[in-house]
Design a protein around this motif. Structure first.
Motif, PDB file in Angstrom:
ATOM      1  N   ALA A   3       0.830  -1.208   0.000  1.00  0.00           N
ATOM      2  CA  ALA A   3       0.000   0.000   0.000  1.00  0.00           C
ATOM      3  C   ALA A   3       0.865   1.258   0.000  1.00  0.00           C
ATOM      4  O   ALA A   3       0.585   2.229  -0.720  1.00  0.00           O
ATOM      5  CB  ALA A   3      -0.920  -0.016   1.217  1.00  0.00           C
ATOM      6  N   LEU A   4       1.927   1.252   0.792  1.00  0.00           N
ATOM      7  CA  LEU A   4       2.794   2.425   0.891  1.00  0.00           C
ATOM      8  C   LEU A   4       3.486   2.701  -0.442  1.00  0.00           C
ATOM      9  O   LEU A   4       3.558   3.856  -0.894  1.00  0.00           O
ATOM     10  CB  LEU A   4       3.823   2.193   2.001  1.00  0.00           C
ATOM     11  N   LEU A   5       3.964   1.662  -1.102  1.00  0.00           N
ATOM     12  CA  LEU A   5       4.644   1.839  -2.387  1.00  0.00           C
ATOM     13  C   LEU A   5       3.662   2.284  -3.466  1.00  0.00           C
ATOM     14  O   LEU A   5       4.001   3.118  -4.329  1.00  0.00           O
ATOM     15  CB  LEU A   5       5.341   0.540  -2.791  1.00  0.00           C
ATOM     16  N   ALA A   6       2.430   1.748  -3.429  1.00  0.00           N
ATOM     17  CA  ALA A   6       1.433   2.166  -4.414  1.00  0.00           C
ATOM     18  C   ALA A   6       1.091   3.643  -4.239  1.00  0.00           C
ATOM     19  O   ALA A   6       0.961   4.388  -5.219  1.00  0.00           O
ATOM     20  CB  ALA A   6       0.176   1.300  -4.277  1.00  0.00           C
ATOM     21  N   ALA A   7       0.937   4.087  -2.990  1.00  0.00           N
ATOM     22  CA  ALA A   7       0.662   5.499  -2.736  1.00  0.00           C
ATOM     23  C   ALA A   7       1.854   6.357  -3.132  1.00  0.00           C
ATOM     24  O   ALA A   7       1.693   7.476  -3.646  1.00  0.00           O
ATOM     25  CB  ALA A   7       0.317   5.712  -1.264  1.00  0.00           C
ATOM     26  N   GLY A   8       3.067   5.836  -2.907  1.00  0.00           N
ATOM     27  CA  GLY A   8       4.262   6.581  -3.294  1.00  0.00           C
ATOM     28  C   GLY A   8       4.358   6.801  -4.791  1.00  0.00           C
ATOM     29  O   GLY A   8       4.841   7.838  -5.249  1.00  0.00           O
ATOM     30  N   ALA A   9       3.869   5.830  -5.565  1.00  0.00           N
ATOM     31  CA  ALA A   9       3.873   5.983  -7.017  1.00  0.00           C
ATOM     32  C   ALA A   9       2.923   7.088  -7.463  1.00  0.00           C
ATOM     33  O   ALA A   9       3.168   7.765  -8.463  1.00  0.00           O
ATOM     34  CB  ALA A   9       3.492   4.657  -7.680  1.00  0.00           C
ATOM     35  N   GLU A  10       1.825   7.277  -6.713  1.00  0.00           N
ATOM     36  CA  GLU A  10       0.862   8.330  -7.049  1.00  0.00           C
ATOM     37  C   GLU A  10       1.262   9.686  -6.475  1.00  0.00           C
ATOM     38  O   GLU A  10       0.760  10.717  -6.922  1.00  0.00           O
ATOM     39  CB  GLU A  10      -0.528   7.937  -6.540  1.00  0.00           C
TER      40      GLU A  10
END
Length: 439
Positions: free
Chosen positions: A397-404
Protein backbone atom coordinates in the motif's frame (compact mmCIF):
# COMPACT_ATOMS: atom_id res chain seq x y z
CA UNK A 1 -20.11 46.26 37.35
CA UNK A 2 -21.09 44.37 40.49
CA UNK A 3 -18.88 45.09 43.52
CA UNK A 4 -18.25 41.38 44.09
CA UNK A 5 -16.99 40.96 40.52
CA UNK A 6 -14.68 43.96 40.93
CA UNK A 7 -13.26 42.50 44.12
CA UNK A 8 -12.76 39.05 42.58
CA UNK A 9 -10.91 40.53 39.58
CA UNK A 10 -8.80 42.70 41.87
CA UNK A 11 -7.91 39.68 44.04
CA UNK A 12 -6.83 37.63 41.03
CA UNK A 13 -4.80 40.48 39.55
CA UNK A 14 -3.07 41.30 42.82
CA UNK A 15 -2.19 37.66 43.50
CA UNK A 16 -0.75 37.09 40.00
CA UNK A 17 1.37 40.26 40.29
CA UNK A 18 2.92 39.09 43.57
CA UNK A 19 3.26 35.30 43.26
CA UNK A 20 5.53 33.35 40.92
CA UNK A 21 3.86 30.93 38.46
CA UNK A 22 3.19 27.41 39.80
CA UNK A 23 5.46 24.46 39.02
CA UNK A 24 4.69 22.61 35.79
CA UNK A 25 5.97 20.11 33.22
CA UNK A 26 7.20 22.18 30.21
CA UNK A 27 5.10 21.77 27.09
CA UNK A 28 6.27 21.46 23.52
CA UNK A 29 4.60 23.45 20.73
CA UNK A 30 5.24 23.67 16.99
CA UNK A 31 7.08 26.81 15.94
CA UNK A 32 6.96 30.11 17.77
CA UNK A 33 4.05 31.03 20.00
CA UNK A 34 4.75 34.76 19.60
CA UNK A 35 3.78 37.03 16.72
CA UNK A 36 4.42 40.76 17.20
CA UNK A 37 1.25 42.81 17.25
CA UNK A 38 -1.07 39.82 17.47
CA UNK A 39 -2.92 38.10 20.31
CA UNK A 40 -1.80 34.49 20.74
CA UNK A 41 -4.71 32.08 21.30
CA UNK A 42 -3.81 28.82 23.06
CA UNK A 43 -6.39 26.30 21.86
CA UNK A 44 -7.11 22.69 22.73
CA UNK A 45 -9.27 20.18 24.57
CA UNK A 46 -10.37 20.81 28.13
CA UNK A 47 -7.76 19.73 30.69
CA UNK A 48 -5.08 19.32 28.01
CA UNK A 49 -2.77 21.86 29.65
CA UNK A 50 -3.66 25.27 28.21
CA UNK A 51 -3.59 26.96 31.62
CA UNK A 52 -0.22 25.38 32.35
CA UNK A 53 1.10 26.73 29.07
CA UNK A 54 0.01 30.25 29.99
CA UNK A 55 2.00 29.89 33.21
CA UNK A 56 4.92 28.55 31.16
CA UNK A 57 4.82 31.73 29.07
CA UNK A 58 4.83 33.77 32.28
CA UNK A 59 7.76 31.78 33.71
CA UNK A 60 9.78 32.23 30.52
CA UNK A 61 9.21 36.00 30.61
CA UNK A 62 10.33 36.15 34.24
CA UNK A 63 13.41 34.02 33.49
CA UNK A 64 14.25 36.47 30.69
CA UNK A 65 14.22 39.38 33.15
CA UNK A 66 10.61 40.54 33.38
CA UNK A 67 9.18 41.27 36.80
CA UNK A 68 6.43 39.07 38.21
CA UNK A 69 3.98 41.95 37.97
CA UNK A 70 4.81 42.29 34.26
CA UNK A 71 2.97 39.06 33.42
CA UNK A 72 -0.52 39.31 35.01
CA UNK A 73 -2.84 36.29 34.78
CA UNK A 74 -6.65 36.22 34.99
CA UNK A 75 -8.86 33.13 34.89
CA UNK A 76 -12.40 33.80 33.69
CA UNK A 77 -13.58 30.40 34.93
CA UNK A 78 -13.73 31.91 38.42
CA UNK A 79 -17.40 31.53 39.41
CA UNK A 80 -17.26 34.83 41.30
CA UNK A 81 -17.01 36.77 38.03
CA UNK A 82 -19.87 35.05 36.23
CA UNK A 83 -21.85 37.65 34.30
CA UNK A 84 -18.80 39.75 33.42
CA UNK A 85 -19.04 41.45 30.02
CA UNK A 86 -16.44 42.81 27.65
CA UNK A 87 -17.25 46.44 28.43
CA UNK A 88 -16.24 45.80 32.06
CA UNK A 89 -12.74 44.53 31.25
CA UNK A 90 -11.27 48.03 31.15
CA UNK A 91 -11.33 47.81 34.94
CA UNK A 92 -8.32 45.49 34.69
CA UNK A 93 -6.01 48.11 33.17
CA UNK A 94 -7.06 50.70 35.74
CA UNK A 95 -6.59 48.23 38.58
CA UNK A 96 -3.25 47.11 37.17
CA UNK A 97 -1.96 50.69 37.37
CA UNK A 98 -2.88 50.64 41.07
CA UNK A 99 -1.52 47.22 42.12
CA UNK A 100 1.57 47.19 39.88
CA UNK A 101 2.66 50.79 39.29
CA UNK A 102 6.20 49.64 38.50
CA UNK A 103 4.86 47.67 35.55
CA UNK A 104 3.61 50.75 33.77
CA UNK A 105 7.09 51.94 32.81
CA UNK A 106 8.47 48.44 32.23
CA UNK A 107 8.66 46.57 28.91
CA UNK A 108 5.25 45.77 27.37
CA UNK A 109 2.98 43.92 29.78
CA UNK A 110 2.23 40.29 28.81
CA UNK A 111 -1.41 39.72 29.75
CA UNK A 112 -2.53 36.08 30.13
CA UNK A 113 -6.30 35.53 29.98
CA UNK A 114 -7.56 32.00 30.65
CA UNK A 115 -10.87 30.84 29.08
CA UNK A 116 -11.56 34.36 27.89
CA UNK A 117 -14.31 33.23 25.51
CA UNK A 118 -16.60 33.08 28.56
CA UNK A 119 -16.75 36.90 28.51
CA UNK A 120 -19.05 38.24 25.76
CA UNK A 121 -17.40 41.05 23.82
CA UNK A 122 -13.85 40.35 25.03
CA UNK A 123 -12.44 40.93 21.55
CA UNK A 124 -12.72 44.74 21.64
CA UNK A 125 -10.82 44.88 24.92
CA UNK A 126 -8.00 42.74 23.52
CA UNK A 127 -7.77 44.88 20.39
CA UNK A 128 -7.48 47.97 22.57
CA UNK A 129 -4.67 46.40 24.58
CA UNK A 130 -2.81 45.61 21.37
CA UNK A 131 -3.41 49.04 19.83
CA UNK A 132 -3.17 51.45 22.74
CA UNK A 133 -1.12 49.82 25.44
CA UNK A 134 1.21 47.93 23.05
CA UNK A 135 0.80 44.94 25.34
CA UNK A 136 1.39 41.31 24.51
CA UNK A 137 -1.79 39.29 24.91
CA UNK A 138 -2.14 35.52 25.38
CA UNK A 139 -5.60 33.98 25.62
CA UNK A 140 -6.81 30.41 26.06
CA UNK A 141 -10.00 28.65 25.08
CA UNK A 142 -11.45 25.16 24.88
CA UNK A 143 -13.32 25.64 21.62
CA UNK A 144 -11.84 26.00 18.15
CA UNK A 145 -14.40 28.77 17.62
CA UNK A 146 -12.07 30.93 19.69
CA UNK A 147 -9.81 30.73 16.64
CA UNK A 148 -12.11 30.40 13.67
CA UNK A 149 -14.75 32.96 14.54
CA UNK A 150 -13.57 35.16 17.37
CA UNK A 151 -9.81 35.47 17.00
CA UNK A 152 -9.70 35.44 13.21
CA UNK A 153 -12.82 37.52 12.61
CA UNK A 154 -13.45 39.73 15.63
CA UNK A 155 -9.80 40.57 16.11
CA UNK A 156 -9.65 41.50 12.42
CA UNK A 157 -6.47 39.70 11.59
CA UNK A 158 -4.84 40.37 14.96
CA UNK A 159 -4.99 36.72 16.09
CA UNK A 160 -2.38 33.96 16.12
CA UNK A 161 -2.86 30.48 17.54
CA UNK A 162 -1.01 27.67 19.28
CA UNK A 163 -2.48 24.16 19.49
CA UNK A 164 -2.23 22.34 22.83
CA UNK A 165 -3.00 18.62 22.88
CA UNK A 166 -2.57 16.28 25.88
CA UNK A 167 1.00 15.15 26.71
CA UNK A 168 3.04 13.68 23.90
CA UNK A 169 5.25 10.73 24.79
CA UNK A 170 8.29 12.91 25.51
CA UNK A 171 6.23 15.18 27.77
CA UNK A 172 4.77 12.18 29.62
CA UNK A 173 8.29 10.87 30.24
CA UNK A 174 9.45 14.20 31.65
CA UNK A 175 6.30 14.44 33.77
CA UNK A 176 7.14 11.03 35.26
CA UNK A 177 10.73 12.10 35.93
CA UNK A 178 12.21 9.87 33.21
CA UNK A 179 15.01 11.31 31.12
CA UNK A 180 14.25 11.59 27.41
CA UNK A 181 17.09 9.96 25.39
CA UNK A 182 19.43 12.37 23.67
CA UNK A 183 18.97 11.92 19.93
CA UNK A 184 22.55 13.08 19.36
CA UNK A 185 23.83 10.06 21.29
CA UNK A 186 25.30 7.36 19.04
CA UNK A 187 23.29 4.73 20.93
CA UNK A 188 20.27 6.52 22.40
CA UNK A 189 18.17 3.40 22.73
CA UNK A 190 20.22 1.16 25.03
CA UNK A 191 17.29 1.08 27.42
CA UNK A 192 14.73 0.56 24.66
CA UNK A 193 12.93 -2.23 26.55
CA UNK A 194 12.22 0.16 29.41
CA UNK A 195 11.09 2.81 26.92
CA UNK A 196 8.86 0.30 25.13
CA UNK A 197 7.18 -0.53 28.45
CA UNK A 198 6.65 3.18 29.18
CA UNK A 199 5.35 3.70 25.66
CA UNK A 200 2.80 0.90 26.08
CA UNK A 201 1.64 2.46 29.37
CA UNK A 202 1.30 5.87 27.72
CA UNK A 203 -0.72 4.42 24.82
CA UNK A 204 -3.15 2.86 27.31
CA UNK A 205 -3.35 5.80 29.73
CA UNK A 206 -3.22 8.64 27.21
CA UNK A 207 -1.67 12.03 27.78
CA UNK A 208 -4.13 14.07 29.83
CA UNK A 209 -1.91 15.50 32.62
CA UNK A 210 -4.28 14.69 35.50
CA UNK A 211 -4.60 11.09 34.32
CA UNK A 212 -0.89 10.37 34.61
CA UNK A 213 -0.12 7.75 37.25
CA UNK A 214 -3.75 6.91 38.00
CA UNK A 215 -5.05 3.36 38.15
CA UNK A 216 -7.38 2.16 35.35
CA UNK A 217 -10.63 2.65 37.30
CA UNK A 218 -9.90 6.21 38.53
CA UNK A 219 -8.47 7.17 35.16
CA UNK A 220 -11.57 5.91 33.34
CA UNK A 221 -13.85 7.91 35.63
CA UNK A 222 -11.73 11.05 35.23
CA UNK A 223 -11.68 10.82 31.43
CA UNK A 224 -15.38 9.99 31.28
CA UNK A 225 -16.01 13.16 33.28
CA UNK A 226 -13.88 15.14 30.81
CA UNK A 227 -16.01 13.90 27.94
CA UNK A 228 -19.26 14.69 29.78
CA UNK A 229 -18.10 18.25 30.53
CA UNK A 230 -17.01 18.79 26.92
CA UNK A 231 -20.38 17.54 25.68
CA UNK A 232 -22.31 19.75 28.10
CA UNK A 233 -20.26 22.95 28.12
CA UNK A 234 -18.66 23.04 24.66
CA UNK A 235 -21.44 21.48 22.60
CA UNK A 236 -24.87 21.49 24.30
CA UNK A 237 -24.65 24.87 26.04
CA UNK A 238 -22.54 26.69 23.48
CA UNK A 239 -24.57 25.56 20.45
CA UNK A 240 -27.97 25.04 22.10
CA UNK A 241 -28.10 21.39 21.04
CA UNK A 242 -31.45 19.74 21.74
CA UNK A 243 -30.91 16.21 20.42
CA UNK A 244 -28.88 14.91 23.36
CA UNK A 245 -29.56 11.23 22.56
CA UNK A 246 -28.19 11.62 19.05
CA UNK A 247 -25.15 13.53 20.32
CA UNK A 248 -24.27 10.89 22.92
CA UNK A 249 -24.68 8.09 20.37
CA UNK A 250 -22.33 9.92 18.02
CA UNK A 251 -19.74 10.41 20.78
CA UNK A 252 -19.86 6.74 21.77
CA UNK A 253 -19.49 5.66 18.16
CA UNK A 254 -16.58 7.96 17.32
CA UNK A 255 -14.57 7.39 20.48
CA UNK A 256 -15.20 3.64 20.39
CA UNK A 257 -14.15 3.22 16.73
CA UNK A 258 -10.93 5.21 16.48
CA UNK A 259 -9.50 5.49 12.99
CA UNK A 260 -12.47 3.83 11.30
CA UNK A 261 -14.06 5.26 8.18
CA UNK A 262 -17.07 7.35 9.15
CA UNK A 263 -19.98 8.15 6.87
CA UNK A 264 -22.62 10.60 8.07
CA UNK A 265 -25.20 8.94 5.83
CA UNK A 266 -24.58 5.45 7.25
CA UNK A 267 -24.57 6.69 10.82
CA UNK A 268 -27.79 8.61 10.20
CA UNK A 269 -29.46 5.45 8.89
CA UNK A 270 -28.22 3.48 11.91
CA UNK A 271 -29.72 6.01 14.33
CA UNK A 272 -33.05 5.94 12.51
CA UNK A 273 -33.11 2.13 12.72
CA UNK A 274 -32.70 2.49 16.50
CA UNK A 275 -35.66 4.84 16.70
CA UNK A 276 -33.56 7.98 17.30
CA UNK A 277 -35.05 10.81 15.23
CA UNK A 278 -32.33 13.10 13.89
CA UNK A 279 -31.77 15.04 10.68
CA UNK A 280 -28.79 14.24 8.49
CA UNK A 281 -27.68 17.88 8.61
CA UNK A 282 -27.78 17.70 12.41
CA UNK A 283 -25.28 14.82 12.36
CA UNK A 284 -22.97 16.95 10.19
CA UNK A 285 -23.31 19.83 12.66
CA UNK A 286 -22.68 17.64 15.72
CA UNK A 287 -19.54 16.19 14.16
CA UNK A 288 -18.30 19.74 13.53
CA UNK A 289 -19.04 20.74 17.13
CA UNK A 290 -17.10 17.74 18.50
CA UNK A 291 -14.15 18.64 16.31
CA UNK A 292 -14.42 22.30 17.36
CA UNK A 293 -14.06 21.37 21.04
CA UNK A 294 -11.11 19.09 20.23
CA UNK A 295 -12.79 15.93 21.47
CA UNK A 296 -12.20 14.30 18.08
CA UNK A 297 -9.88 14.92 15.14
CA UNK A 298 -11.22 14.44 11.61
CA UNK A 299 -9.02 13.32 8.70
CA UNK A 300 -10.30 13.74 5.14
CA UNK A 301 -9.29 11.67 2.15
CA UNK A 302 -6.64 13.19 -0.10
CA UNK A 303 -8.47 14.25 -3.26
CA UNK A 304 -7.96 16.38 -6.32
CA UNK A 305 -11.31 18.14 -6.00
CA UNK A 306 -13.51 19.38 -3.21
CA UNK A 307 -16.43 17.30 -4.45
CA UNK A 308 -14.36 14.09 -4.38
CA UNK A 309 -13.19 14.93 -0.89
CA UNK A 310 -16.73 15.55 0.36
CA UNK A 311 -18.31 12.36 -1.01
CA UNK A 312 -15.72 10.02 0.52
CA UNK A 313 -15.85 8.86 4.16
CA UNK A 314 -13.75 10.58 6.77
CA UNK A 315 -11.57 8.95 9.39
CA UNK A 316 -12.25 10.15 12.94
CA UNK A 317 -9.94 9.78 15.92
CA UNK A 318 -10.20 10.72 19.61
CA UNK A 319 -7.85 13.49 20.70
CA UNK A 320 -6.25 11.10 23.19
CA UNK A 321 -5.70 7.33 23.23
CA UNK A 322 -6.83 7.16 26.87
CA UNK A 323 -10.41 7.77 25.72
CA UNK A 324 -10.50 4.67 23.52
CA UNK A 325 -10.85 1.82 26.07
CA UNK A 326 -13.65 3.72 27.87
CA UNK A 327 -15.90 3.63 24.82
CA UNK A 328 -14.67 0.51 22.99
CA UNK A 329 -17.19 -2.25 23.68
CA UNK A 330 -15.27 -5.03 21.86
CA UNK A 331 -12.93 -5.76 24.76
CA UNK A 332 -9.91 -5.86 22.41
CA UNK A 333 -6.67 -4.09 23.26
CA UNK A 334 -6.83 -2.48 19.77
CA UNK A 335 -3.17 -1.49 19.77
CA UNK A 336 -3.22 -0.76 16.05
CA UNK A 337 -5.85 1.96 16.30
CA UNK A 338 -4.24 3.37 19.46
CA UNK A 339 -0.89 3.61 17.68
CA UNK A 340 -2.52 5.24 14.66
CA UNK A 341 -4.31 7.74 16.89
CA UNK A 342 -1.09 8.62 18.72
CA UNK A 343 0.72 9.23 15.42
CA UNK A 344 -2.05 11.51 14.10
CA UNK A 345 -2.10 13.64 17.26
CA UNK A 346 1.71 13.88 17.18
CA UNK A 347 1.56 15.07 13.56
CA UNK A 348 -0.85 17.80 14.65
CA UNK A 349 1.51 18.73 17.49
CA UNK A 350 4.20 19.21 14.86
CA UNK A 351 1.98 21.62 12.96
CA UNK A 352 1.32 19.34 9.98
CA UNK A 353 -1.74 19.19 7.76
CA UNK A 354 -2.95 15.58 7.50
CA UNK A 355 -5.10 13.58 5.07
CA UNK A 356 -5.36 9.85 4.33
CA UNK A 357 -4.74 8.24 0.94
CA UNK A 358 -6.73 5.73 -1.08
CA UNK A 359 -4.94 4.66 -4.24
CA UNK A 360 -6.53 3.95 -7.61
CA UNK A 361 -6.14 0.22 -6.87
CA UNK A 362 -7.96 0.56 -3.53
CA UNK A 363 -4.95 0.45 -1.20
CA UNK A 364 -5.09 2.70 1.84
CA UNK A 365 -2.27 4.59 3.57
CA UNK A 366 -2.95 6.03 6.99
CA UNK A 367 -1.56 9.54 6.57
CA UNK A 368 -0.25 12.00 4.02
CA UNK A 369 1.36 14.71 6.15
CA UNK A 370 2.36 18.16 4.87
CA UNK A 371 4.83 20.33 6.74
CA UNK A 372 4.29 24.11 6.82
CA UNK A 373 7.05 24.53 4.22
CA UNK A 374 5.33 22.14 1.78
CA UNK A 375 7.28 18.89 2.25
CA UNK A 376 5.11 15.76 2.15
CA UNK A 377 5.41 12.37 3.81
CA UNK A 378 3.35 9.21 3.43
CA UNK A 379 3.10 7.38 6.75
CA UNK A 380 1.84 3.85 7.30
CA UNK A 381 1.33 2.75 10.92
CA UNK A 382 1.20 -0.89 11.97
CA UNK A 383 1.26 -2.52 15.40
CA UNK A 384 1.72 -6.02 13.98
CA UNK A 385 4.48 -6.31 11.41
CA UNK A 386 5.81 -9.54 12.89
CA UNK A 387 4.09 -11.65 10.23
CA UNK A 388 5.54 -11.52 6.75
CA UNK A 389 2.12 -11.30 5.10
CA UNK A 390 1.20 -8.23 7.15
CA UNK A 391 4.48 -6.48 6.38
CA UNK A 392 4.08 -7.27 2.68
CA UNK A 393 0.53 -5.84 2.66
CA UNK A 394 1.50 -2.61 4.44
CA UNK A 395 4.51 -2.06 2.17
CA UNK A 396 2.46 -2.74 -0.95
CA UNK A 397 0.00 0.00 0.00
CA UNK A 398 2.79 2.42 0.89
CA UNK A 399 4.64 1.84 -2.39
CA UNK A 400 1.43 2.17 -4.41
CA UNK A 401 0.66 5.50 -2.74
CA UNK A 402 4.26 6.58 -3.29
CA UNK A 403 3.87 5.98 -7.02
CA UNK A 404 0.86 8.33 -7.05
CA UNK A 405 2.62 10.92 -4.85
CA UNK A 406 6.24 10.76 -6.09
CA UNK A 407 7.33 13.88 -4.20
CA UNK A 408 6.45 12.33 -0.82
CA UNK A 409 8.88 10.52 1.47
CA UNK A 410 7.75 7.05 2.58
CA UNK A 411 7.74 6.04 6.25
CA UNK A 412 6.62 2.85 8.00
CA UNK A 413 6.08 3.08 11.77
CA UNK A 414 6.00 -0.04 13.95
CA UNK A 415 5.11 -0.75 17.58
CA UNK A 416 8.38 -2.41 18.62
CA UNK A 417 11.95 -2.47 17.36
CA UNK A 418 11.64 -6.23 16.79
CA UNK A 419 8.84 -5.56 14.29
CA UNK A 420 11.08 -3.70 11.83
CA UNK A 421 11.26 -5.93 8.70
CA UNK A 422 14.79 -7.22 7.99
CA UNK A 423 14.68 -6.10 4.36
CA UNK A 424 12.98 -2.99 3.03
CA UNK A 425 12.79 -1.12 -0.28
CA UNK A 426 15.46 1.57 -0.35
CA UNK A 427 12.92 4.39 -0.50
CA UNK A 428 11.10 3.33 2.69
CA UNK A 429 12.25 4.50 6.12
CA UNK A 430 11.09 2.23 8.94
CA UNK A 431 11.41 2.70 12.71
CA UNK A 432 9.56 2.11 15.98
CA UNK A 433 6.94 4.79 16.63
CA UNK A 434 8.43 5.75 19.99
CA UNK A 435 11.77 6.58 18.33
CA UNK A 436 9.99 8.69 15.72
CA UNK A 437 8.09 10.50 18.47
CA UNK A 438 11.22 11.24 20.50
CA UNK A 439 13.24 12.39 17.48
Amino acid sequence: MDTRIRQALSDQLTRSCRESPPQFTPRRVAGSYRFPGKATAVLGARRAGKTTFLHQIRAERIAAGASVDGVPYISFEDERIAGLEGRDLGFLTDEYARVAPSGIDSPPVAWCFDEIQLVPGWERFVRRLLDEAESEVFVSGSSAQLLSKEVATSLRGRGWHVLMHPFGFDEALRHAGIAVPDKSDAEPWRESRMLEAEFAKWLAAGGFPEAQGLGPARRAQLLRDYVDVAILRDVVERHDVRNIAGLRSLVRHLLGNAGSLFSVEKFHRALKSQGIAIARDTVHQLLGYLEDCFLVRVVWMEAGSERQRMVNPRKVYPVDTGLMPIFDRTGRANLGHALETAVLVELERRGMEVTYVKTADGYEVDFLARTPDGRRELIQVSADLGEEATARRELRALLAAGAEHPDACLRLLTLRRDDVPPSLPAQVACQPTLEWMLA
